[in-house]
Design an enzyme around this catalytic site. Sequence first.
Site, PDB file in Angstrom:
ATOM      1  N   GLN A 261       0.829  -1.205   0.000  1.00  0.00           N
ATOM      2  CA  GLN A 261       0.000   0.000   0.000  1.00  0.00           C
ATOM      3  C   GLN A 261       0.861   1.251   0.000  1.00  0.00           C
ATOM      4  OE1 GLN A 261      -3.455   0.344  -0.349  1.00  0.00           O
ATOM      5  NE2 GLN A 261      -2.939  -1.727  -1.004  1.00  0.00           N
ATOM      6  N   HIS A 264       1.919   2.869  -3.281  1.00  0.00           N
ATOM      7  CA  HIS A 264       0.894   3.513  -4.111  1.00  0.00           C
ATOM      8  C   HIS A 264       1.123   5.020  -4.217  1.00  0.00           C
ATOM      9  CE1 HIS A 264      -2.290   1.028  -5.649  1.00  0.00           C
ATOM     10  NE2 HIS A 264      -2.439   0.386  -4.523  1.00  0.00           N
ATOM     11  N   GLU A 329      -9.755   0.855   4.878  1.00  0.00           N
ATOM     12  CA  GLU A 329     -10.177   0.455   3.538  1.00  0.00           C
ATOM     13  C   GLU A 329      -9.932  -1.042   3.340  1.00  0.00           C
ATOM     14  OE1 GLU A 329      -9.162   1.526  -1.138  1.00  0.00           O
ATOM     15  OE2 GLU A 329      -7.715   2.023   0.439  1.00  0.00           O
ATOM     16  N   HIS A 330      -8.703  -1.485   3.599  1.00  0.00           N
ATOM     17  CA  HIS A 330      -8.332  -2.901   3.515  1.00  0.00           C
ATOM     18  C   HIS A 330      -7.920  -3.381   4.898  1.00  0.00           C
ATOM     19  CE1 HIS A 330      -7.106  -1.115  -0.454  1.00  0.00           C
ATOM     20  NE2 HIS A 330      -7.815  -2.131  -0.909  1.00  0.00           N
ATOM     21  N   ASP A 363      -6.799  -6.623  -5.031  1.00  0.00           N
ATOM     22  CA  ASP A 363      -6.652  -5.516  -5.970  1.00  0.00           C
ATOM     23  C   ASP A 363      -6.911  -5.943  -7.407  1.00  0.00           C
ATOM     24  OD1 ASP A 363      -6.184  -3.340  -4.403  1.00  0.00           O
ATOM     25  OD2 ASP A 363      -4.011  -3.312  -4.668  1.00  0.00           O
ATOM     26  N   HIS A 422     -53.775  17.748   0.758  1.00  0.00           N
ATOM     27  CA  HIS A 422     -53.449  16.340   0.958  1.00  0.00           C
ATOM     28  C   HIS A 422     -54.646  15.596   1.541  1.00  0.00           C
ATOM     29  CE1 HIS A 422     -49.260  17.542   0.425  1.00  0.00           C
ATOM     30  NE2 HIS A 422     -48.850  16.293   0.564  1.00  0.00           N
TER      31      HIS A 422
END
Length: 430
Positions: A261, A264, A329-330, A363, A422
């Site tokens: 990660q 990235h 996230e992961h 991924d 109504h």
Amino acid sequence: MRQLSTQDNDFEQQLSALLAFETVNDAELLKTVDDIINRVRQDGDKAVLALTQQFDEHPATSMAELELSQESLAHAFAELDEDVKQALTTAASRVQSFHERQVQESWHYEDELGNRLGQKVTPLDRVGIYVPGGLASYPSSVLMNAIPAKVAGVKEIIMVVPAPAGVLNPLVLAAAYLSKVDRVFTIGGAQAVAALAYGTDTIPAVDKVTGPGNKYVAAAKRAVFGQVGIDMIAGPSEVLVYAEGESGDRADWLAMDLLSQAEHDRIAQAIFVTTSAEQLAEVALEIEKALAELPKADIARDSLQNRGALILVKDRSEGMALINRIAPEHLELSVDEPDELLADVRHAGAIFMGRHTPEAIGDYCAGPNHVLPTSGTARFSSPLGVYDFQKKSSIIYCTESGSKPLAKIADILAQNEDLEAHARSARYRS
């Protein structure tokens, strides 16, 4: 890379500082993005072309040169090496197989009064998918965005991908061919999002924009939300790896999962949580050894120094509480019996079970979507899926006799809300 312990007196302050991140709140960024969106809304194709020439140094002199033909996509796929072609095809097949199980169907039932109630599920007509280009070219993102849309029944997929200096990754084009993307434009940034949201003479307006991008893309997606739907405002990629110092652990595996990660982005986040002080030290050592040989070591090192952490917790219970506090996230559960922990995980975008399930497999080719909630939004958000490309309409069909008792209820409630029209509308039926 910082090392923390939940027993530190200032741990909560250190953790809050570690997790603090806002992708799209910078005033200058928002102004720049608003200016770009307004230019595209006003000048359409002319603005898109000029901005693409300016920011991407693209050599195109007309909008026609920014659109890729289906033949060029097919050619890109045909020219792949056989092993790459097979890997991409297998990944696409697995992604499709997983997402086919997410399809939601229309349904209805009859109530005790004889009225029919239900829900009609309909695919979106046209969606736009943003795929990063240039330094960060991800064919896997094409599969993860386009295939669920096709499975949902979306009629037309418009893909935008930046091509700095006119250069494109052929694997991205091959993935677009394999995913049956309908049209591809080599544009990126906020101008691409604006073109998808509002349309130009060349680029059709879409109903929803999905896909990851840089901070300009994220800010643009937030700005056009309401004009179109969006999937999420994605922040930098994150991973949290949890272990307990068991005999089956490999410190080099754990270190590489964190680095997968960190490489990235300089603002990606990698966090290691363990109940073992000895294991924490071993993983720290393996990270340094691996950084000595990684091609993207500079990026990974900055990421780990900026936003990474090795955290010691006193026991499993504290570890699970910390995981849910971070909502990664992961999440990798690198333990002997990960199923024992699963019930305690309440907030995570994707959960990778056991030592033989690295996040990297998710991924690319496991099947579930890799477009996931970041920055703690897993507390209330889900991975991208087929359901993001479908919408629902309520169905209400009252019979004459079945309408009367409901109309009486509606009449009473409307009067108490002081909405006389109504009340009368309902009363006429009763």
